[in-house]
Design an enzyme around this catalytic site. Structure first.
Site, mmCIF file in Angstrom:
data_model
loop_
_atom_site.group_PDB
_atom_site.id
_atom_site.type_symbol
_atom_site.label_atom_id
_atom_site.label_comp_id
_atom_site.label_asym_id
_atom_site.label_seq_id
_atom_site.Cartn_x
_atom_site.Cartn_y
_atom_site.Cartn_z
ATOM 1 N N LEU A 624 0.844 -1.199 0.000
ATOM 2 C CA LEU A 624 0.000 0.000 0.000
ATOM 3 C C LEU A 624 0.875 1.244 0.000
ATOM 4 O O LEU A 624 0.862 2.033 -0.933
ATOM 5 C CB LEU A 624 -0.921 -0.015 1.223
ATOM 6 C CG LEU A 624 -1.650 1.297 1.540
ATOM 7 C CD1 LEU A 624 -2.586 1.685 0.400
ATOM 8 C CD2 LEU A 624 -2.413 1.177 2.851
ATOM 9 N N ASP A 625 1.632 1.410 1.072
ATOM 10 C CA ASP A 625 2.516 2.567 1.243
ATOM 11 C C ASP A 625 3.779 2.063 1.931
ATOM 12 O O ASP A 625 3.790 1.943 3.155
ATOM 13 C CB ASP A 625 1.820 3.627 2.100
ATOM 14 C CG ASP A 625 2.712 4.823 2.409
ATOM 15 O OD1 ASP A 625 3.801 4.918 1.827
ATOM 16 O OD2 ASP A 625 2.318 5.643 3.250
ATOM 17 N N PRO A 626 4.781 1.676 1.135
ATOM 18 C CA PRO A 626 4.950 1.947 -0.291
ATOM 19 C C PRO A 626 4.300 0.879 -1.173
ATOM 20 O O PRO A 626 4.155 -0.270 -0.778
ATOM 21 C CB PRO A 626 6.469 1.904 -0.456
ATOM 22 C CG PRO A 626 6.909 0.882 0.560
ATOM 23 C CD PRO A 626 5.988 1.065 1.743
#
Length: 985
Positions: A624-626
């Protein structure tokens, strides 16, 4: 094209004696059953009345396959003179609606009506091949020579008796317009389905409109009944108007063919007021617009297509030079529409009517009826067709209807209409087989133009499809070779002939593994191994997948893990981030690809050249993030660069949070949908970023104090933010490292109060990660951590002394909130504490750092309960300047995802990208090697975004003149920094 008769002896045993009982074989027409998989397909190409005409007037033998689903019962065909036949093998001409399923397709030659020779068979259908549709290349191959097992086995190598394929879609009159089609009925049915979808979407937003009473097209056998119901809805609109909150209801209609005529015909039952494109802004902007009408704009290409050089639309020039034109539908029309009914066709090379990014600009749009149903066509976001069972899907909050068999919803009306127009062409083919002069020259010419292949080869205008068929045949030969190799490996003819499945190894079975496992195991050509130190977890993940199995494994057993890596084609590591380099070393050693969601660590980066030498990819930062954040940011930035925009500001925030109702009254306003230790570690990382022209470097110990107390990206949710590590590194990654950049910031989202309370945890020693303590019970964790912090003992159970000690490291005003949270979490002795739900977590037997102990406890205390939802928010804001006007615009791209009963939003947004990326690597689409992130290869980032969209995880985009959020963030950060500097603790 007439049918070439080749006088060859009849092969013995191939045809039945009964078929040759007479000296003269009648021309035989076969009406086949439709694909059993298309359960809603009830249409018939010829009605019983048409069959009666062929039998009595044309002396044709008509065979029909039984089908209880067909709109006309088989008994009616028998009474009309048809015979029931199971295979239709005797038929010279086989007619159906959709493409014939390959197992039922007979392309071998048939006897001519004069005994002793063979002639090619003819098939008429909507073959869905003329645009090179990949899914029907195997069908085309059966009509072509030189394909061995991929062409009909009865054909000579030269294909001289190859069957003729005629596509209804290509049957046209002298004016070039299609003559045999279901377009008009598709327009009617598609309009009804779209009206239903629009009403449901409005209801989701709390608005009930008269269109809730629109009938779905298949619910009545009579089109007249549908018209009557629309007239009733129209009378309600005339009397009461449409809901004020919707503003004027505006329908947009595109196209000008049969589909569009069907749309306009059924809409005529409503109180329609026709308007022009230029009327739309005033219509929406006028609060006095009459709501007792439905406004319709029939948008023809000239109203939204223009040349890139600014010249007006010219039809002949447009078709000759489509690359010189652009669509302005997204600015001139889409923003004003309530419903779009698309009836315009599309071909490769022409500008799209509406892209996925442009869809985000259509704020009023509730639904789209893509009646043309061009997959990956004029509407970029229509990536799949839908069914009558499930007629719609959502993209960027807009409901899209893309049913590819819309006329099947009106089977009787549609079949009668179609049969009446098809009959002349059937007669023309019959006359050709008879050798009789065809009086209908127009029909004969039309059939020549509608022929895709005959005599084993493509007609000239379709020869461009040859490479596609050759490429498909080559892949089949490779697969056959693989199967042959496997047969040899297991003992020759007596062994198995199954093609070897690709083996995917998943290491880890934690919180985000479920969606990844489901997506990977959904591919039948994959063998999935889930290896975990929790066999129970792994077995639960694979329980419903016959091609997946669970294994117990730990990273302590390097020999076992090395063997698992060696036996796999690709490895997915869902282990703690610190273990990824160890797995990567094994992948380099055995030359196996690897995918992981974590940041690229220095240890991982050091493997880059070795991975390149091994010819493998070690793909990181694909969660997702990253992960998704990189993919979506890259897509947006690439598009702006293509439009010659100059980016001066990039701000991105992402957060995994409890849904608001699950966060109420919970310490930190937070629950854990991924590793608690990772969350605690992240709040102590140094941060580096650029904001409003000022470079910031915040040490990890100050990150929670120097936070953003108000991140203004939602009108509903109040959010705060923390700067996320080194943002400047991504300025280079995104190619934003020019001198004009004034903001480059990546941050993490939390609910208000998170930073203050987490800072208090750190201030009293609960985030210490080096020194250890030994717990006897959870309620002593705070006391022991604080003792270690202060270096002095605190009497066990002495609440006043503990409060005094807390006040020595925190401002007194912060102590009550901290004690309230610690009591809730049962991390201090309290006679009033309520027991936490579920079984108590065991106290660790060994000495641990306070941060590790806190992570263990929070994983239990702040876990999601059944039926509680989590929430993922991802938001990019890009400020870009148009050099031609020197004006700045603010572009945003946002993803909002909630968890559901199947999986948390965090699991979906981390697990699915990992799976999509792994499948792209496995299928050979990814060319990059070495240690990479997702934007190193378009196949990865585009594949992830397309995969997410197919799962309903879509980005919503907008553009405005500002202001951007960077000014608010800069002012707030300055205040928190000043407060931090003046604090006495």
């Amino acid at each position: 094209m007439s049918l070439r008769r080749v006088p060859v002896p009849l092969p013995p045993g191939r045809f039945t004696h009964r078929f040759y009982a007479s000296q003269s074989t009648p021309v035989t027409v076969g009406i086949r059953r439709e694909d059993p998989g298309r359960k809603w397909e009830r249409r018939a190409p010829l009605t019983p009345d048409a069959v009666a005409e062929l039998v009595s007037h044309d002396k044709v033998r008509v065979l029909i396959q039984e089908c209880e689903r067909r709109v006309f019962p088989v008994g009616e065909y028998i009474r009309a003179g048809a015979e029931v036949h199971s295979t239709l093998a005797p038929a010279h001409l086989v007619v159906g609606i959709k493409e014939t399923p390959l197992p039922s397709l007979i392309t071998s030659p048939v006897p001519s009506i004069t005994q002793g020779s063979l002639v090619p068979r003819t098939h008429m259908m909507f073959s869905h091949t003329i645009k090179g549709q990949e899914f029907n290349i195997p069908l085309l191959s059966r009509f072509l020579a030189g394909g061995g097992k991929y062409a009909d086995p009865h054909l000579a190598e030269d294909g001289s008796l190859g069957a003729r394929l005629i596509d209804y879609e290509l049957l046209t009159g002298p004016d070039g317009k299609r003559t045999v089609a279901f377009g008009w009925h598709a327009g009617v049915a598609g309009t009804l389905e779209a009206l239903v979808a629009m009403a449901k979407k409005h209801l989701e937003h709390g608005v009930a409109s008269p269109f809730l009473y629109t009938p779905r097209p298949h619910t009545s056998s009579s089109l007249d009944a549908h018209r009557a119901q629309l007239r009733h809805i129209g009378s309600q609109i005339v009397e009461h108007g449409t809901p004020k909150s919707l503003g004027p209801v505006i329908f947009g209609v595109t196209g000008n063919g049969n589909v569009t005529q069907g749309v306009l015909s059924i809409l005529s039952e409503l109180p329609i007021a026709t308007v022009n494109v230029q009327d739309l802004p005033a219509l929406c902007g006028n609060p006095g617009t009459d709501l007792r009408k439905i406004y319709l704009v029939h948008a023809l290409p000239g109203s939204y297509i223009s040349r890139n050089d600014g010249a007006p639309y010219d039809r002949s020039d447009y078709y000759a030079n489509p690359h010189e034109y652009r669509s302005e539908f997204h600015t001139k029309i889409a923003p004003y529409l309530t419903l779009l009914l698309n009836g315009v066709g599309w071909n490769v090379g022409f500008p799209r009517l509406l892209t996925t990014a442009q869809l985000a600009l259509a704020k009023r749009l509730a639904a789209i009826g893509d009646i043309s149903c061009d997959i990956d066509g004029g509407l970029e976001f229509v990536t799949r067709s839908t069914t009558i069972d499930a007629p719609s899907f959502d993209v960027n909050g807009v409901t899209v209807v893309a049913v590819d068999i819309l006329p099947a919803s009106l089977p009787q009306d549609a079949s009668v209409h179609f049969s009446e127009r098809l009959l002349r062409y059937v007669r023309s083919v019959v006359n050709d087989y008879k050798g009789a002069k065809d009086e209908d020259v127009e029909a004969s010419n039309a059939l020549k133009g509608a022929t895709i292949a005959s005599h084993g080869r493509f007609e000239k205008r379709h020869e461009w499809l040859v490479p596609k068929v050759k490429a498909w045949r080559a892949t089949q030969d490779i697969r056959r070779h693989d199967t042959s190799d496997m047969r040899s490996a297991v003992g020759g003819r007596g062994g198995s002939v199954a093609k070897r499945k690709r083996r995917v190894l998943v290491l880890g079975s934690g919180m985000v593994a479920g969606p990844a496992v489901d997506e990977l195991a959904g591919r039948p050509d994959i063998e999935l191994i889930v290896a975990s130190n929790s066999l129970q977890e792994a077995e639960k993940l694979v329980a419903v997948h016959p091609n997946a199995r669970a294994l117990f494994a730990t990273m302590d057993d390097q020999t076992q893990v090395s063997q698992l890596v060696k036996e796999s084609d690709i490895v997915i590591s869902l282990l703690p981030a610190t273990l990824h380099p160890t797995v990567a070393e094994l992948c380099v050693e055995h030359k196996k690809h690897m995918v992981t969601a974590s940041y690229v660590s220095p240890a991982m980066r050091s493997l880059h050249s070795r991975a390149q030498s091994a010819g493998i990819i070690l793909l990181n930062e694909i969660g997702l993030d990253p992960g998704i954040d990189h993919c979506s940011a890259h897509a947006l930035l690439s598009r702006l660069r293509a439009e010659n925009k100059r980016v001066v500001g990039f701000t991105s925030f992402c957060g995994g949070l409890p849904a608001p109702e699950a966060a109420e009254g919970v310490p930190l306003g937070y629950k854990f949908s991924w590793s608690p230790r990772g969350v605690l570690r992240a709040v102590g990382e140094d941060a580096k970023f650029l904001l409003s022209g000022r470079n910031w470097e915040i040490p990890g110990e100050s990150l929670l104090l120097q936070h953003f107390p108000d991140v203004p990206l939602s009108n509903v949710l109040k959010l705060e933010g923390l700067a996320n590590r080194d943002s400047m590194h991504y300025a280079e990654t995104y190619s934003l490292d020019g001198g004009e950049l004034r903001t480059m910031l990546r941050g993490t989202l939390r609910y208000p109060g998170f930073a203050a309370l987490m800072h208090s945890f750190g201030a009293i020693g609960l985030l210490e990660s080096t020194k250890t303590i030994h717990l006897d019970r959870w309620s002593s964790l705070t006391r022991l951590a604080l003792e270690q912090k202060l270096g002095v003992p605190i009497p066990d159970g002495d609440a006043p002394t503990l409060s005094s000690a807390l006040a020595s490291v925190l401002p007194p005003s912060r102590v009550p909130a901290l004690l309230e949270a610690l009591n809730w979490l049962q991390l201090v002795p309290s006679p009033d504490a309520s027991p936490l739900a579920g079984s108590p977590i065991p106290v660790p037997g060994q000495a641990l750092p306070p941060a590790d102990a806190l992570a263990l406890h929070l994983a239990h205390a702040l876990r999601y309960e059944p039926r509680e939802r989590d929430l993922v928010l991802l938001h990019h804001e890009v400020v870009a300047c148009d050099p031609s006007s020197d004006t700045e615009r603010v572009y945003t791209s946002s993803l909002t995802a909630y968890g559901d009963a199947r999986a948390s939003a965090m699991a979906r947004t981390v697990g699915l990208p990992v799976a999509f990326a792994a499948l792209r690597v496995l299928d050979g689409s990814v060319r990059a090697t070495g240690v990479c992130g997702p934007i190193a290869d378009e196949a990865v980032w585009r594949g992830v975004l397309e995969g997410l969209e197919s799962k309903g995880l879509c980005f919503k985009e907008s553009v405005s003149s500002g202001p951007s959020m960077e000014g608010v963030l800069a002012a707030d950060l300055q205040r928190t920094t000043t407060a931090s500097a003046s604090a006495s603790f």
